[in-house]
Design a protein around this motif. Structure first.
Motif, PDB file in Angstrom:
ATOM      1  N   ASN A  60       0.643  -1.311  -0.022  1.00  8.17           N
ATOM      2  CA  ASN A  60       0.011   0.033   0.125  1.00  8.17           C
ATOM      3  C   ASN A  60       0.797   1.206  -0.027  1.00  8.17           C
ATOM      4  OD1 ASN A  60       0.943  -0.175   2.651  1.00  8.17           O
ATOM      5  ND2 ASN A  60      -0.943   0.522   3.626  1.00  8.17           N
ATOM      6  N   LYS A  61       1.899   1.095  -0.018  1.00  4.17           N
ATOM      7  CA  LYS A  61       3.149   2.246  -0.172  1.00  4.17           C
ATOM      8  C   LYS A  61       3.677   2.424  -1.607  1.00  4.17           C
ATOM      9  CE  LYS A  61       4.443   1.289   4.599  1.00  4.17           C
ATOM     10  NZ  LYS A  61       5.605   0.865   5.439  1.00  4.17           N
ATOM     11  N   GLU A  62       4.443   3.592  -1.386  1.00  2.00           N
ATOM     12  CA  GLU A  62       4.957   4.001  -2.899  1.00  2.00           C
ATOM     13  C   GLU A  62       6.147   2.808  -3.036  1.00  2.00           C
ATOM     14  OE1 GLU A  62       7.769   7.262  -5.304  1.00  2.00           O
ATOM     15  OE2 GLU A  62       6.722   7.723  -3.082  1.00  2.00           O
ATOM     16  N   LEU A  63       6.150   2.047  -4.233  1.00  2.00           N
ATOM     17  CA  LEU A  63       7.206   1.109  -4.339  1.00  2.00           C
ATOM     18  C   LEU A  63       7.926   1.538  -5.715  1.00  2.00           C
ATOM     19  CD1 LEU A  63       5.205  -1.971  -3.253  1.00  2.00           C
ATOM     20  CD2 LEU A  63       7.230  -1.034  -2.149  1.00  2.00           C
ATOM     21  N   SER A  64       9.098   1.670  -5.816  1.00  2.00           N
ATOM     22  CA  SER A  64      10.072   1.851  -6.988  1.00  2.00           C
ATOM     23  C   SER A  64      11.108   1.090  -6.933  1.00  2.00           C
ATOM     24  CB  SER A  64      10.148   3.674  -7.175  1.00  2.00           C
ATOM     25  OG  SER A  64      11.376   3.777  -5.973  1.00  2.00           O
ATOM     26  N   PRO A  65      11.840   0.937  -8.149  1.00  2.00           N
ATOM     27  CA  PRO A  65      13.098   0.216  -8.129  1.00  2.00           C
ATOM     28  C   PRO A  65      13.986   0.668  -7.005  1.00  2.00           C
ATOM     29  CG  PRO A  65      12.541   0.379 -10.442  1.00  2.00           C
ATOM     30  CD  PRO A  65      11.328   1.225  -9.555  1.00  2.00           C
ATOM     31  N   ALA A  96      -6.336  -7.104  -4.666  1.00  2.00           N
ATOM     32  CA  ALA A  96      -7.448  -6.494  -4.989  1.00  2.00           C
ATOM     33  C   ALA A  96      -8.625  -7.359  -5.449  1.00  2.00           C
ATOM     34  CB  ALA A  96      -7.232  -5.396  -6.223  1.00  2.00           C
ATOM     35  N   LYS A  97      -8.521  -8.426  -5.990  1.00  2.00           N
ATOM     36  CA  LYS A  97      -9.347  -9.537  -6.353  1.00  2.00           C
ATOM     37  C   LYS A  97      -9.689 -10.152  -5.102  1.00  2.00           C
ATOM     38  CE  LYS A  97      -8.214 -11.981  -9.873  1.00  2.00           C
ATOM     39  NZ  LYS A  97      -7.431 -12.613 -11.052  1.00  2.00           N
ATOM     40  N   TYR A 149      -6.179   0.501  -0.745  1.00  2.00           N
ATOM     41  CA  TYR A 149      -5.771  -0.366   0.249  1.00  2.00           C
ATOM     42  C   TYR A 149      -4.477  -1.050  -0.637  1.00  2.00           C
ATOM     43  CZ  TYR A 149      -5.637  -4.861   2.738  1.00  2.00           C
ATOM     44  OH  TYR A 149      -5.327  -6.086   3.681  1.00  2.00           O
ATOM     45  N   VAL A 150      -4.448  -1.379  -1.731  1.00  2.00           N
ATOM     46  CA  VAL A 150      -3.254  -1.810  -2.571  1.00  2.00           C
ATOM     47  C   VAL A 150      -2.149  -0.981  -3.067  1.00  2.00           C
ATOM     48  CG1 VAL A 150      -4.598  -3.931  -3.320  1.00  2.00           C
ATOM     49  CG2 VAL A 150      -4.599  -2.052  -4.997  1.00  2.00           C
ATOM     50  N   GLY A 151      -2.391   0.386  -2.712  1.00  2.00           N
ATOM     51  CA  GLY A 151      -1.404   1.369  -3.020  1.00  2.00           C
ATOM     52  C   GLY A 151      -1.568   2.146  -4.326  1.00  2.00           C
ATOM     53  N   ILE A 152      -2.896   2.211  -4.626  1.00  2.00           N
ATOM     54  CA  ILE A 152      -3.040   3.025  -6.127  1.00  2.00           C
ATOM     55  C   ILE A 152      -3.971   3.924  -5.634  1.00  2.00           C
ATOM     56  CG2 ILE A 152      -3.737   2.914  -8.537  1.00  2.00           C
ATOM     57  CD1 ILE A 152      -2.990  -0.272  -8.632  1.00  2.00           C
TER      58      ILE A 152
END
Length: 405
Positions: free
Chosen positions: A313-318, A356-357, A373-376
């Motif tokens: 649920n947080k920002e995720l980047s490489p 999400a599903k 909830y899923v970070g979007i």
């Protein structure tokens, strides 16, 4: 105490708190109910009960004795009346499930052979666990207060062990050793299979093996069947958790599901509820192993996947992921390509849609709430990504699926 009142109390605490309360007219009565019949299964059983009988003989009204024996069983004894030699017992119970180190301690303490230790595992499997000592002593105190007005009884604690000069003998089980050994062999065979199927997430095969233990538990039930049935459910929860642990499931997920089902078992008041919880438990652990099984991945990929799942649920980047797991983004991308044939960012998107599903199927959360909830945060973008990976919109997916993907 009036017999009807006592039976009411006995049934209430048996069904709701997994505690067994017994009444004995005198100390010369059959004492097997004190320990759930454990010592009754042993040779020299008369001698094994004699120590408890001596303690019962010494009971005084207004005293509560909390006992713990060499089988790591606990129970409470207290005098029922001032003039007669009658008394109550509460138990047996234990505060935690027994582990291998506990059985090794029991083996040494009671001079058990390895085979006898394995036989004792079966007997102790029917003893309820997760019971606080304070509950049993509180019940004893309230019974004494109700029957004799004794608001503050004296509490004693004692370990029931062989004293110097007592006749000491190795514990030997009265049942034919070959027959008992065959039962142990069968149980371990089914247990090994069951744990392997759970670890693989194979619910149908795990279910076939689980029914072996379900039927075995039904055959083993005594007059205090709710106690043994509930204890069986607690023990199964521990077994299933250990099976999932071998599949590399992160402890945070195991703890969550284990605590959830421990509470559900505690709340069950019928056999049907316990059976349903047992089967739901099996299904949940298998699903957990299917979705979170990482044992086929390298430690690097396991570490990255666990970080992604715990921070979905947080920002995720490489760059964020690389800093968190102390590996370069280039190296992570290469390992993901080799092991998952995907980039870390595409894996994150797929993982978000998978969760999400699940939320759309199992909760009443709105589309926006699921998206958050899923970070979007942008639910329009969420709908676009969801349709890309699921082939349909979140709203259409929810309408189409009622608990099954």
């Amino acid at each position: 105490m009036d017999e009807k009142i006592f039976n009411l109390i006995k049934n209430i605490f048996s069904e709701s708190r997994n505690l067994n309360i017994n009444y004995f007219e005198n100390t010369q009565a059959d004492l097997s109910a004190v320990d759930g019949g454990i010592r009754a299964q042993l040779e020299q059983s008369v001698h094994h009960y004699e120590k408890i009988r001596r303690i019962a003989d010494s009971l005084k009204l207004g005293e509560i004795w909390k006992l713990r024996d060499t089988f790591m069983l606990s129970y409470v004894l207290f005098r029922a009346s001032p003039d007669n030699n009658d008394f109550f017992s509460i138990g047996p119970f234990r505060t935690l499930p027994l582990e291998d180190k506990d059985y090794q301690h029991i083996q040494v303490k009671n001079n058990l052979s390895y085979t006898a230790q394995e036989q004792l595992r079966i007997l102790l499997g029917s003893v309820p666990c997760n019971i606080l000592h304070i509950e049993a002593t509180a019940i004893a105190r309230h019974i004494l207060m109700y029957t004799h007005g004794l608001a503050e009884p004296v509490l004693h604690e004692k370990k029931v062990e062989f004293l110097e000069g007592d006749y000491k003998t190795p514990v030997v089980f009265s049942e034919d050793i070959n027959e008992q050994a065959k039962k142990i062999e069968d149980r371990y065979l089914h247990e090994t299979r069951l744990m392997a199927f759970i670890a693989d997430g194979n619910y149908s095969k795990a279910l076939n093996e689980a029914y072996f233990f379900l039927h075995q538990n039904m055959e083993r039930r005594n007059s205090d069947h709710m106690l043994s049935h509930r204890s069986f459910a607690y023990t199964s929860n521990t077994l299933f958790r250990k099976a999932a642990q071998t599949a590399g499931i992160p402890p945070i997920y195991l703890d969550s599901i284990s605590q959830k089902f421990a509470q559900e078992v505690s709340a069950c008041i019928t056999h049907d509820q316990l059976n349903n919880t047992y089967l739901n438990m099996l299904g949940e652990y298998c699903r957990l192993c299917r979705e979170y099984n990482l044992k086929n991945y390298s430690p690097v990929v396991q570490k990255v996947i666990n970080y992604i799942r715990l921070n979905l649920n947080k920002e995720l980047s490489p760059g964020i992921i690389a800093d968190a797991v102390n590996f370069s983004a280039v190296y992570i991308a290469r390992r993901f390509k080799e092991e998952l044939n995907a980039t870390p960012m595409s894996y994150i998107a797929q993982e978000r849609i998978r969760v999400a599903k699940q939320m759309l199927r199992e909760t009443s959360m709105t589309i926006q709430e699921v998206s958050d909830y899923v970070g979007i945060q942008d639910w329009n973008y969420f709908t676009k990504i969801f349709k890309k990976y699921a082939g349909t919109t979140p709203t259409e997916f929810r309408k189409k699926h009622n608990g099954a993907d």
